[in-house]
Design an enzyme around this catalytic site. Structure first.
Site, mmCIF file in Angstrom:
data_model
loop_
_atom_site.group_PDB
_atom_site.id
_atom_site.type_symbol
_atom_site.label_atom_id
_atom_site.label_comp_id
_atom_site.label_asym_id
_atom_site.label_seq_id
_atom_site.Cartn_x
_atom_site.Cartn_y
_atom_site.Cartn_z
ATOM 1 N N ILE A 45 0.944 -1.089 0.116
ATOM 2 C CA ILE A 45 0.161 -0.318 -0.263
ATOM 3 C C ILE A 45 0.812 1.511 0.025
ATOM 4 O O ILE A 45 2.082 0.972 0.674
ATOM 5 C CB ILE A 45 -0.872 0.299 1.552
ATOM 6 C CG1 ILE A 45 -1.843 1.145 1.364
ATOM 7 C CG2 ILE A 45 -0.644 -0.422 3.016
ATOM 8 C CD1 ILE A 45 -2.691 1.370 2.315
ATOM 9 N N SER A 46 0.511 1.952 -0.285
ATOM 10 C CA SER A 46 1.446 3.704 -1.069
ATOM 11 C C SER A 46 1.886 4.156 0.572
ATOM 12 O O SER A 46 0.405 3.791 1.052
ATOM 13 C CB SER A 46 0.998 4.127 -2.129
ATOM 14 O OG SER A 46 0.815 3.371 -3.665
#
Length: 211
Positions: free
Chosen positions: A58-59
């Site tokens: 997940i960024s």
């Protein structure tokens, strides 16, 4: 004890130049903990990419906010996202624009993202599984296109799905990647601007085969 949401907002976003009020509001509204695996939930608001399984991440919150702000999005905009991942970025974008279309090539993520989006109360995102290289022609043209995986070069079909004046934002490159903004100034004239060095997962599928 992990970083709190308030700390994330102040130290990692506002103090680092995120000033667009609609981007900040979206980052505040979206509960990142709904998009990360339960065993690392206490790290939800740390400013780093987190593993979500099978080599995917997940960024980092700052990058999500930076990219949204760089695109100068408006409330009426329709956006294409290439690389849904766990759905976090789409959930943020959805609170800034009117509609998000999002494509994910990896099957288990394409199943996971809609569940996460529903749980986060996000209703204006349409997702599908597929190779994002060809975009989403039937929903085009788009005000903005955002890639969350790095192709070796920007896929031409995506540039053709931008409105005149539309912006495409993508990490580009293999070993050394750079975040590139492409603006469709006229029908066949694009203006390219390099923003900063980045590190994203590579775009798979057609983007690799065509290069």
């Amino acid at each position: 004890m992990g970083t709190s949401k308030q700390e994330m907002m102040e130290r990692h976003l506002i103090d680092r130049g995120i000033s667009d009020p609609r981007v900040l509001q979206a980052m505040w509204e979206v509960d990142r903990s709904l998009f990360v695996p339960e065993e690392i939930r206490q790290q939800s608001y740390e400013d780093k990419a987190l593993p979500i399984g099978m080599g995917q991440t997940i960024s980092q919150p700052y990058i999500v906010a930076y990219m949204a702000q760089a695109m100068g999005l408006g409330p009426e905009d329709v956006v294409l996202e290439v690389g849904t991942g766990c759905g976090y970025n789409a959930a943020v974008l959805a609170r800034i624009v009117s509609r998000v279309y999002s494509i994910e090539v990896i099957e288990w993520l394409a199943r996971l993202a809609p569940e996460n989006l529903t749980r986060s109360g996000t209703g204006n995102v349409t997702t599908r599984q597929g190779d994002g290289y060809l975009g989403w022609p039937e929903a085009a043209p788009f005000d903005a296109i955002m890639l969350t995986a790095a192709p070796p070069v920007i896929p031409k079909p995506l540039t053709q799905q931008l409105k005149i004046g539309g912006r495409l934002l993508a990490p580009v490159g293999t070993n050394l990647q750079r975040l590139v903004m492409l603006v469709r100034a006229r029908e066949n004239y694009f203006v390219e601007k390099e923003l900063m060095p980045v590190k994203f997962v590579p775009m798979t599928g057609e983007a690799q085969r065509r290069h």
